[in-house]
Enzyme design. Structure first.
Site, mmCIF file in Angstrom:
data_model
loop_
_atom_site.group_PDB
_atom_site.id
_atom_site.type_symbol
_atom_site.label_atom_id
_atom_site.label_comp_id
_atom_site.label_asym_id
_atom_site.label_seq_id
_atom_site.Cartn_x
_atom_site.Cartn_y
_atom_site.Cartn_z
ATOM 1 N N CYS A 1 0.894 -1.326 0.139
ATOM 2 C CA CYS A 1 0.167 -0.143 -0.111
ATOM 3 C C CYS A 1 0.893 1.116 0.152
ATOM 4 C CB CYS A 1 -0.777 0.178 1.317
ATOM 5 S SG CYS A 1 -2.018 1.607 1.410
ATOM 6 N N CYS B 1 0.521 4.852 6.850
ATOM 7 C CA CYS B 1 -0.139 4.683 8.477
ATOM 8 C C CYS B 1 0.977 3.779 9.335
ATOM 9 C CB CYS B 1 -1.389 3.860 8.075
ATOM 10 S SG CYS B 1 -2.495 4.580 7.042
ATOM 11 N N CYS C 1 0.188 0.204 10.287
ATOM 12 C CA CYS C 1 -0.053 -0.995 9.436
ATOM 13 C C CYS C 1 1.086 -1.682 8.716
ATOM 14 C CB CYS C 1 -0.840 -0.304 8.183
ATOM 15 S SG CYS C 1 -1.737 -1.402 7.128
ATOM 16 N N CYS D 1 -17.106 -8.713 4.772
ATOM 17 C CA CYS D 1 -16.248 -7.504 4.540
ATOM 18 C C CYS D 1 -15.006 -7.808 3.862
ATOM 19 C CB CYS D 1 -15.773 -6.653 5.964
ATOM 20 S SG CYS D 1 -17.353 -6.521 6.878
ATOM 21 N N CYS E 1 -19.600 -5.361 2.686
ATOM 22 C CA CYS E 1 -18.870 -4.045 3.283
ATOM 23 C C CYS E 1 -17.764 -4.352 2.477
ATOM 24 C CB CYS E 1 -18.892 -4.199 4.921
ATOM 25 S SG CYS E 1 -17.769 -2.803 5.525
ATOM 26 N N CYS F 1 -19.501 2.528 7.958
ATOM 27 C CA CYS F 1 -18.610 1.907 8.913
ATOM 28 C C CYS F 1 -17.463 2.686 9.263
ATOM 29 C CB CYS F 1 -18.186 0.424 8.865
ATOM 30 S SG CYS F 1 -17.269 -0.354 9.687
ATOM 31 N N ARG G 1 -18.297 -2.047 17.422
ATOM 32 C CA ARG G 1 -17.596 -3.084 17.216
ATOM 33 C C ARG G 1 -16.186 -3.393 17.890
ATOM 34 N NH1 ARG G 1 -17.078 -3.698 11.549
ATOM 35 N NH2 ARG G 1 -18.981 -4.473 11.510
#
Length: 347
Positions: A56, A60, A63, A100, A131, A191, A263
């Site tokens: 990616c 972040c 991550c 998801c 999702c 979400c 959640r």
């Protein structure tokens, strides 16, 4: 005014006061609000699958999928539609009602959209809610996903606006808010939550929940993640968050967003049964179910079901199926009822 009034004008002082309540009083208030809006003994079950892993371009700091850090994560290309549908079928068999799909992208490219839309349509045909989390979405792609039948789009705010730049520099906080606006404009459910335990101050946890609760429409689903520290990421050695502070975060989220599903998300492998139970009492009523959350470990499905059984809780049943799946389930139910009535006297 009932305790469960939905508000969009929370102040920093009000949220701070909630966090600073005596622990028992806070949990009682949260549990009371939870009972006003949900069955306290039901938990919505979701399963999360990484449909494209690693490389990616975002940075972040939490991550392992970021291409900026050297972790042991193996990169994988976009999964074939058939393999995704097979995983969705297995998830449904294990009790999931929502499937998801997450891809490690900054945003989905035009060339990927036909595959993504096909995944949504075929998973939807199984009778599951759908999702996706694919990074940033413009208005056009948001509408395309909605037209394919996508129910929810996940796009976390991660932390407070003030702490955000310490965690991510490759996209802005406003980029995230814009994506949520595009999802709403397309008519999908949102979400959106965040991650705690990233070295932030208590004020940043207040700020995150304020941002979520004060959105024009509160997210239908609010995942609260506890940081999973991964070797090779900049946050691998950050100090652990106190578990009581995590439970407080769940409780305050429930009070501020009374109609949302809260959640209990990443980080559950570090929580014992008693802590998870406390989170359920504090208002958490959704979990990710399965062995993995994208790339990090998650309690095994059997373990989750055993815990729910101990607590006298059960998975929430879903009734708003797609038209085709609903008709099929209705026909099956009618047939089952007819059969049971035929043979009832013989039992």
């Amino acid at each position: 005014m009932t305790m469960a009034t939905v508000r969009h004008d929370w102040t920093h002082e009000e949220v701070k006061a909630l966090f600073e309540m005596p622990f028992n009083d806070l949990l009682f208030k949260a549990a009371s609000i939870h009972r006003e809006n949900f069955n306290p003994n039901e938990v919505q079950i979701s399963t999360l699958l990484s449909i494209k892993t690693g490389a990616c371009p975002e940075d972040c700091k939490y991550c392992p999928q970021s291409g900026h850090y050297k972790t042991d994560l193996e990169r994988e290309r976009l999964m074939e539609v058939e393999k995704v549908v097979e995983q969705a079928r297995l998830a449904k068999q294990k009790g999931a009602t929502r499937f998801c799909m997450g891809a490690a992208w900054s945003d989905p490219k035009d060339r990927d959209m036909p595959y993504i839309e096909k995944m949504v349509r075929e998973v939807k045909e199984l009778g599951l809610e759908t999702c996706m989390t694919l990074g940033m979405l413009d208005n056009e792609k948001a509408h395309a996903l909605r037209d394919a039948g996508l129910d929810y789009y996940n796009h976390n705010l991660d932390t407070s606006p003030e702490y955000y730049q310490q965690i991510i520099t490759t996209r802005t906080y406003q980029d995230r808010l814009d994506t949520i606006d595009n999802v709403r404009d397309a008519g999908m459910k949102v979400c959106s939550g965040g991650i705690v335990g990233m070295g932030e101050q208590a004020a940043d946890r207040f700020g995150l929940l304020m941002q979520l609760a004060n959105l024009p429409q509160q997210p239908e689903s609010v995942p609260i993640n506890m940081l999973v520290k991964v070797k090779g990421t900049p946050l691998e050695d950050v100090e652990d968050l106190d578990h009581f502070e995590f439970v407080r975060t769940i409780a305050v989220a429930r009070i501020m967003m009374p109609k949302s599903y809260v959640r209990l998300s990443a980080g559950r492998t570090a929580m014992n049964e008693q802590m998870q139970s406390m989170c359920f009492f504090a208002g958490a009523n959704s979990i990710f179910y399965g062995d993995k959350l994208l790339t990090t470990e998650n309690p095994q499905a059997d373990t989750d079901m055993n815990l729910l059984k101990k607590l006298g809780m059960k998975p929430e049943e879903r009734h708003d199926y797609s038209d085709e799946a609903y008709e099929a389930s209705l026909s099956s139910a009618i047939a089952d009822k007819a059969t049971s009535e035929l043979f009832y006297e013989a039992n």
